[in-house]
Design an enzyme around this catalytic site. Structure first.
Site, PDB file in Angstrom:
ATOM      1  N   SER A   1       0.846  -1.195   0.000  1.00  0.00           N
ATOM      2  CA  SER A   1       0.000   0.000   0.000  1.00  0.00           C
ATOM      3  C   SER A   1       0.878   1.240   0.000  1.00  0.00           C
ATOM      4  CB  SER A   1      -0.860  -0.007   1.269  1.00  0.00           C
ATOM      5  OG  SER A   1      -1.379   1.268   1.540  1.00  0.00           O
TER       6      SER A   1
ATOM      7  N   TYR B   1      -1.363  -0.892  10.486  1.00  0.00           N
ATOM      8  CA  TYR B   1      -1.515  -1.209   9.058  1.00  0.00           C
ATOM      9  C   TYR B   1      -0.290  -0.726   8.272  1.00  0.00           C
ATOM     10  CZ  TYR B   1      -3.739  -1.339   4.420  1.00  0.00           C
ATOM     11  OH  TYR B   1      -4.044  -1.595   3.105  1.00  0.00           O
TER      12      TYR B   1
HETATM   13  N1  NAP Z   1      -8.847  -1.048  -1.060  1.00  0.00           N
HETATM   14  C1  NAP Z   1      -7.793  -0.253  -1.285  1.00  0.00           C
HETATM   15  O1  NAP Z   1      -7.922   0.908  -1.719  1.00  0.00           O
HETATM   16  C2  NAP Z   1      -6.383  -0.756  -1.033  1.00  0.00           C
HETATM   17  C3  NAP Z   1      -5.319   0.121  -1.169  1.00  0.00           C
HETATM   18  C4  NAP Z   1      -4.006  -0.341  -0.965  1.00  0.00           C
HETATM   19  C5  NAP Z   1      -3.801  -1.683  -0.619  1.00  0.00           C
HETATM   20  N2  NAP Z   1      -4.872  -2.509  -0.459  1.00  0.00           N
HETATM   21  C6  NAP Z   1      -4.599  -3.921  -0.091  1.00  0.00           C
HETATM   22  O2  NAP Z   1      -5.251  -4.770  -1.028  1.00  0.00           O
HETATM   23  C7  NAP Z   1      -5.706  -5.963  -0.372  1.00  0.00           C
HETATM   24  C8  NAP Z   1      -7.204  -6.161  -0.598  1.00  0.00           C
HETATM   25  O3  NAP Z   1      -7.896  -5.007  -0.173  1.00  0.00           O
HETATM   26  P1  NAP Z   1      -9.494  -4.893  -0.321  1.00  0.00           P
HETATM   27  O4  NAP Z   1      -9.827  -3.480  -0.089  1.00  0.00           O
HETATM   28  O5  NAP Z   1      -9.946  -5.564  -1.594  1.00  0.00           O
HETATM   29  O6  NAP Z   1      -9.970  -5.756   0.944  1.00  0.00           O
HETATM   30  P2  NAP Z   1     -11.427  -6.334   1.330  1.00  0.00           P
HETATM   31  O7  NAP Z   1     -12.430  -5.937   0.296  1.00  0.00           O
HETATM   32  O8  NAP Z   1     -11.682  -5.986   2.761  1.00  0.00           O
HETATM   33  O9  NAP Z   1     -11.175  -7.922   1.241  1.00  0.00           O
HETATM   34  C9  NAP Z   1     -10.297  -8.535   2.129  1.00  0.00           C
HETATM   35  C10 NAP Z   1     -10.200 -10.009   1.725  1.00  0.00           C
HETATM   36  O10 NAP Z   1      -9.345 -10.686   2.661  1.00  0.00           O
HETATM   37  C11 NAP Z   1      -9.994 -11.829   3.152  1.00  0.00           C
HETATM   38  N3  NAP Z   1      -9.573 -12.080   4.526  1.00  0.00           N
HETATM   39  C12 NAP Z   1      -9.597 -11.203   5.574  1.00  0.00           C
HETATM   40  N4  NAP Z   1      -9.155 -11.807   6.692  1.00  0.00           N
HETATM   41  C13 NAP Z   1      -8.843 -13.089   6.346  1.00  0.00           C
HETATM   42  C14 NAP Z   1      -8.343 -14.217   7.068  1.00  0.00           C
HETATM   43  N5  NAP Z   1      -8.078 -14.153   8.387  1.00  0.00           N
HETATM   44  N6  NAP Z   1      -8.154 -15.378   6.403  1.00  0.00           N
HETATM   45  C15 NAP Z   1      -8.416 -15.468   5.089  1.00  0.00           C
HETATM   46  N7  NAP Z   1      -8.886 -14.442   4.346  1.00  0.00           N
HETATM   47  C16 NAP Z   1      -9.098 -13.272   4.976  1.00  0.00           C
HETATM   48  C17 NAP Z   1     -11.495 -11.505   3.062  1.00  0.00           C
HETATM   49  O11 NAP Z   1     -12.277 -12.673   2.887  1.00  0.00           O
HETATM   50  P3  NAP Z   1     -13.110 -13.425   4.037  1.00  0.00           P
HETATM   51  O12 NAP Z   1     -13.737 -12.373   4.888  1.00  0.00           O
HETATM   52  O13 NAP Z   1     -14.076 -14.256   3.245  1.00  0.00           O
HETATM   53  O14 NAP Z   1     -12.099 -14.260   4.764  1.00  0.00           O
HETATM   54  C18 NAP Z   1     -11.545 -10.699   1.761  1.00  0.00           C
HETATM   55  O15 NAP Z   1     -11.659 -11.565   0.663  1.00  0.00           O
HETATM   56  C19 NAP Z   1      -5.320  -5.796   1.101  1.00  0.00           C
HETATM   57  O16 NAP Z   1      -4.079  -6.435   1.347  1.00  0.00           O
HETATM   58  C20 NAP Z   1      -5.168  -4.294   1.254  1.00  0.00           C
HETATM   59  O17 NAP Z   1      -4.318  -3.933   2.322  1.00  0.00           O
HETATM   60  C21 NAP Z   1      -6.147  -2.090  -0.642  1.00  0.00           C
END
Ligand code: NAP
Length: 203
Positions: A148, A161
């Site tokens: 990130s 984070y």
């Molecule tokens: N969104 C952004 O703008 C952004 C920006 C920079 C970086 N990122 C990074 O990109 C990645 C995805 O972000 P997102 O926004 O798409 O997240 P999200 O929509 O909250 O999805 C998170 C995913 O992780 C899974 N997860 C969470 N805890 C888990 C566990 N203990 N075991 C297995 N699976 C788990 C969840 O599935 P279940 O609940 O089904 O387990 C879900 O599929 C993250 O690493 C985040 O830090 C995101």
């Protein structure tokens, strides 16, 4: 393979994506399938994974689902065994799963810490180790760790984070160096924050 991905032909590659039940992980699973890859998708919620599987299959590629909690290293070992029953190789691993709690550092509890660190850092490392060991057998693999912009810059409420994401960047460099002789490339993807409707993770 669908037209827009011609440049990135992944026909018959096998990709493992964590956190594929929604958000970026879901979109990556479908995008990789559109580029020709078969996918193995993991997260804790089976019904969500089955919906993603359906979307993947519409592209003509296959999707296997594996339910796991990344906070439990024994379940990551189970993922490796599961993969071995389905295929003898993995070409791509995307360590996408993450858990974020936004709170002033004063208020972060041990549970908050454990959920964030065990999912996003410890879980990521042991996924690299488990799936990387399959890649090593074939002398080929690409690992992509979701980092990130907060690995480099910070905002209030994101101390843990940001620390995890900075750790991911450094860990990625360490693994890239250690695993290059085995034909495994390890990279981190830095994504800028975007708000999503159901996002628990951002930044
Ligand atoms: N969104 C952004 O703008 C952004 C920006 C920079 C970086 N990122 C990074 O990109 C990645 C995805 O972000 P997102 O926004 O798409 O997240 P999200 O929509 O909250 O999805 C998170 C995913 O992780 C899974 N997860 C969470 N805890 C888990 C566990 N203990 N075991 C297995 N699976 C788990 C969840 O599935 P279940 O609940 O089904 O387990 C879900 O599929 C993250 O690493 C985040 O830090 C995101």
């Amino acid at each position: 393979m669908q037209g827009r991905y011609k440049k990135f032909d992944l026909t018959d590659k096998i990709a493992v994506i964590t956190g594929a039940s929604e958000g970026i992980g879901r979109d990556m699973a479908i995008g990789l399938a559109e580029a020709g890859a078969d996918v193995i998708i993991c997260s804790r919620r089976e019904e969500k994974l089955l919906a993603v599987k359906k979307s993947v299959e519409k592209t003509g590629r296959t999707a296997e689902t594996y339910v796991l909690d990344l906070q439990k290293v024994s379940e990551i070992a189970g993922l490796k065994s599961f993969i071995k029953t389905k295929t003898d190789k993995v070409d791509i691993l995307i360590n996408n799963a993450g858990h974020a709690v936004t709170k002033p550092a004063w208020d972060v509890s041990e549970n908050d810490w454990d959920a964030m660190v065990d999912t996003g850092f410890k879980g990521l490392f042991f996924c690299c180790q488990a799936v990387g060991s399959i890649m090593r057998e074939h002398g080929y693999g690409k690992v992509i760790n979701l980092s990130s912009t907060f690995s480099k810059s910070i905002v209030p409420g994101r101390s843990v984070y940001a620390g995890i994401k900075a750790g991911i960047d450094h860990l990625t460099e360490a693994l890239a160096m250690e695993w290059a002789p085995h034909g495994i490339r390890v990279n981190a993807l830095i994504k800028k924050w975007t708000a999503g409707p159901n996002r628990t993770v951002a930044g």
